[in-house]
Design an enzyme around this catalytic site. Structure first.
Site, PDB file in Angstrom:
ATOM      1  N   ARG A 237      42.916  41.655  42.768  1.00  0.00           N
ATOM      2  CA  ARG A 237      43.116  40.340  43.400  1.00  0.00           C
ATOM      3  C   ARG A 237      43.612  39.396  42.316  1.00  0.00           C
ATOM      4  NH1 ARG A 237      39.541  35.671  44.925  1.00  0.00           N
ATOM      5  NH2 ARG A 237      40.080  35.057  47.059  1.00  0.00           N
TER       6      ARG A 237
ATOM      7  N   SER B 172      40.104  40.596  56.062  1.00  0.00           N
ATOM      8  CA  SER B 172      38.998  39.645  55.901  1.00  0.00           C
ATOM      9  C   SER B 172      38.650  39.007  57.233  1.00  0.00           C
ATOM     10  CB  SER B 172      39.412  38.504  54.963  1.00  0.00           C
ATOM     11  OG  SER B 172      39.576  38.954  53.656  1.00  0.00           O
TER      12      SER B 172
ATOM     13  N   LYS C 271      35.372  31.866  46.498  1.00  0.00           N
ATOM     14  CA  LYS C 271      36.099  31.437  47.704  1.00  0.00           C
ATOM     15  C   LYS C 271      35.426  30.149  48.173  1.00  0.00           C
ATOM     16  CE  LYS C 271      38.616  33.702  51.277  1.00  0.00           C
ATOM     17  NZ  LYS C 271      39.371  34.920  51.495  1.00  0.00           N
TER      18      LYS C 271
HETATM   19  N1  TZP Z   1      36.208  36.721  50.633  1.00  0.00           N
HETATM   20  C1  TZP Z   1      35.129  36.223  51.230  1.00  0.00           C
HETATM   21  S1  TZP Z   1      33.967  35.706  50.087  1.00  0.00           S
HETATM   22  C2  TZP Z   1      34.949  36.208  48.802  1.00  0.00           C
HETATM   23  C3  TZP Z   1      36.146  36.726  49.277  1.00  0.00           C
HETATM   24  C4  TZP Z   1      37.245  37.243  48.452  1.00  0.00           C
HETATM   25  C5  TZP Z   1      34.586  36.051  47.380  1.00  0.00           C
HETATM   26  C6  TZP Z   1      33.441  36.921  46.980  1.00  0.00           C
HETATM   27  O1  TZP Z   1      33.192  36.763  45.612  1.00  0.00           O
HETATM   28  P1  TZP Z   1      31.756  36.667  44.969  1.00  0.00           P
HETATM   29  O2  TZP Z   1      32.034  36.202  43.562  1.00  0.00           O
HETATM   30  O3  TZP Z   1      31.150  38.031  44.994  1.00  0.00           O
HETATM   31  O4  TZP Z   1      30.974  35.669  45.753  1.00  0.00           O
END
Ligand code: TZP
Ligand code: MG
Length: 227
Positions: free
Chosen positions: A40, A109, A138
Site C-alpha cells: 500500500r 474494502s 485511515k
Molecule cells: N482500511 C480500513 S482501516 C485501515 C484500512 C487500510 C487501516 C488499518 O490500519 P491499522 O494501522 O492496523 O489500524
C-alpha cells in the site's frame, strides 16, 4: 484461493515503512506468520510502486504468501503480483476482474454491514471490514465497532478480514466478537520486533476457536474456496 489458514494479513504501508526498508520488512512479516501481504503506497510514484512490487513478489512467492497491490490492477500482471485490493471509490470489481483475469485475487474494502452485504453481488475473493476502531492509518472513517462483526459473518459468505485499529492487546476481544481473520498495519510496522509481533498475533489467531466459515451457495471455485 483464500484458504482458511490465511488469518493474518499484513500490509506493507509506505506511510510507515521507507521504500529502502520494505523488502526486509516483508521478510520479517512473512517469517512471523503473515499469510497474505499487500503493498500500500498511497503517495509514491507509479514507478516506485512498480519496482517495489517486482522485488516483493518473489519474496512472497517463495513462501507461498499471496501478494496483492493496493490499487493499480494494471500493474498486477507486470509485477508478478497475485492480485489487487480496491476500495469503495475505486474501479468496480467486475472491471478489475476484466483487467487482472480469472485467477488473480481481488479484495474489496467495506466500511459498513450494508456495504459488506452489497459486496456479495460484486463477488470479490474476500472483503476487508472496518475500521473496527479509530486508526491513524485511515483517519477519516467512522469506526464500525465490534458489534457488527458477528452480523457481518452471519450475512456475508465470503472470507472477511476485520481491519482497523487492531492490536495484539485488543485481538482477543476482536476474536471473541466473532472475527476469524484480521489485517494489522501500524502495530506490526511500528513494532520493535515486527516478526515477533506477527508471531504473537498469529498464535492467538490460530488458537482461537473460530467457527468454520459458511460456504458460498451453489458451490465454490478453486480461487474463491474459503474451506
Ligand atoms: N482500511 C480500513 S482501516 C485501515 C484500512 C487500510 C487501516 C488499518 O490500519 P491499522 O494501522 O492496523 O489500524
Ligand atoms: Mg484504493
Amino acid at each position: 484461493m483464500i484458504s482458511t489458514d490465511f488469518r493474518l494479513y499484513g500490509i506493507l504501508d509506505l506511510g510507515y515503512v521507507r521504500p529502502d526498508d520494505a523488502l526486509s520488512m516483508a521478510r520479517r512479516m512473512i517469517a512471523g506468520g503473515v499469510k497474505i501481504l499487500q503493498l500500500r503506497a498511497k503517495s509514491q510514484s507509479l514507478q516506485t510502486i512498480r519496482e517495489l512490487a517486482k522485488a516483493v513478489a518473489p519474496i512472497c512467492r517463495e513462501s507461498g504468501v499471496p501478494f496483492l497491490l493496493n490499487d493499480h490492477p494494471g500493474l498486477v500482471a507486470e509485477t508478478g503480483a497475485d492480485g489487487v485490493h480496491v476500495g469503495q471509490d475505486d474501479m468496480r470489481v467486475s472491471e478489475v476482474r476484466r483487467i487482472v483475469g480469472p485467477d488473480a485475487l481481488i479484495g474489496l474494502s467495506t466500511h459498513s454491514l450494508e456495504q459488506a452485504v452489497a459486496a456479495c453481488d460484486a463477488a470479490p475473493d474476500y472483503i476487508g471490514f472496518g475500521p473496527l476502531f479509530s486508526t491513524p492509518t485511515k483517519p477519516d472513517y467512522q469506526p464500525v465497532g465490534l458489534g457488527e462483526i458477528a452480523k457481518v459473518h452471519r450475512r456475508v459468505p465470503l472470507p472477511i478480514f476485520c481491519i482497523g485499529g487492531i492490536t495484539l492487546e485488543n485481538l482477543p476481544e476482536v476474536l471473541a466478537a466473532g472475527a476469524r481473520r484480521v489485517v494489522i498495519v501500524s502495530k506490526i510496522l511500528q513494532a520493535e520486533d515486527p516478526s515477533g509481533y506477527c508471531r504473537e498475533c498469529s498464535d492467538l489467531l490460530n488458537s482461537s476457536k473460530a467457527r468454520p466459515e459458511p460456504r458460498r451457495a451453489g458451490g465454490t471455485s478453486d480461487r474463491t474456496r474459503v474451506g
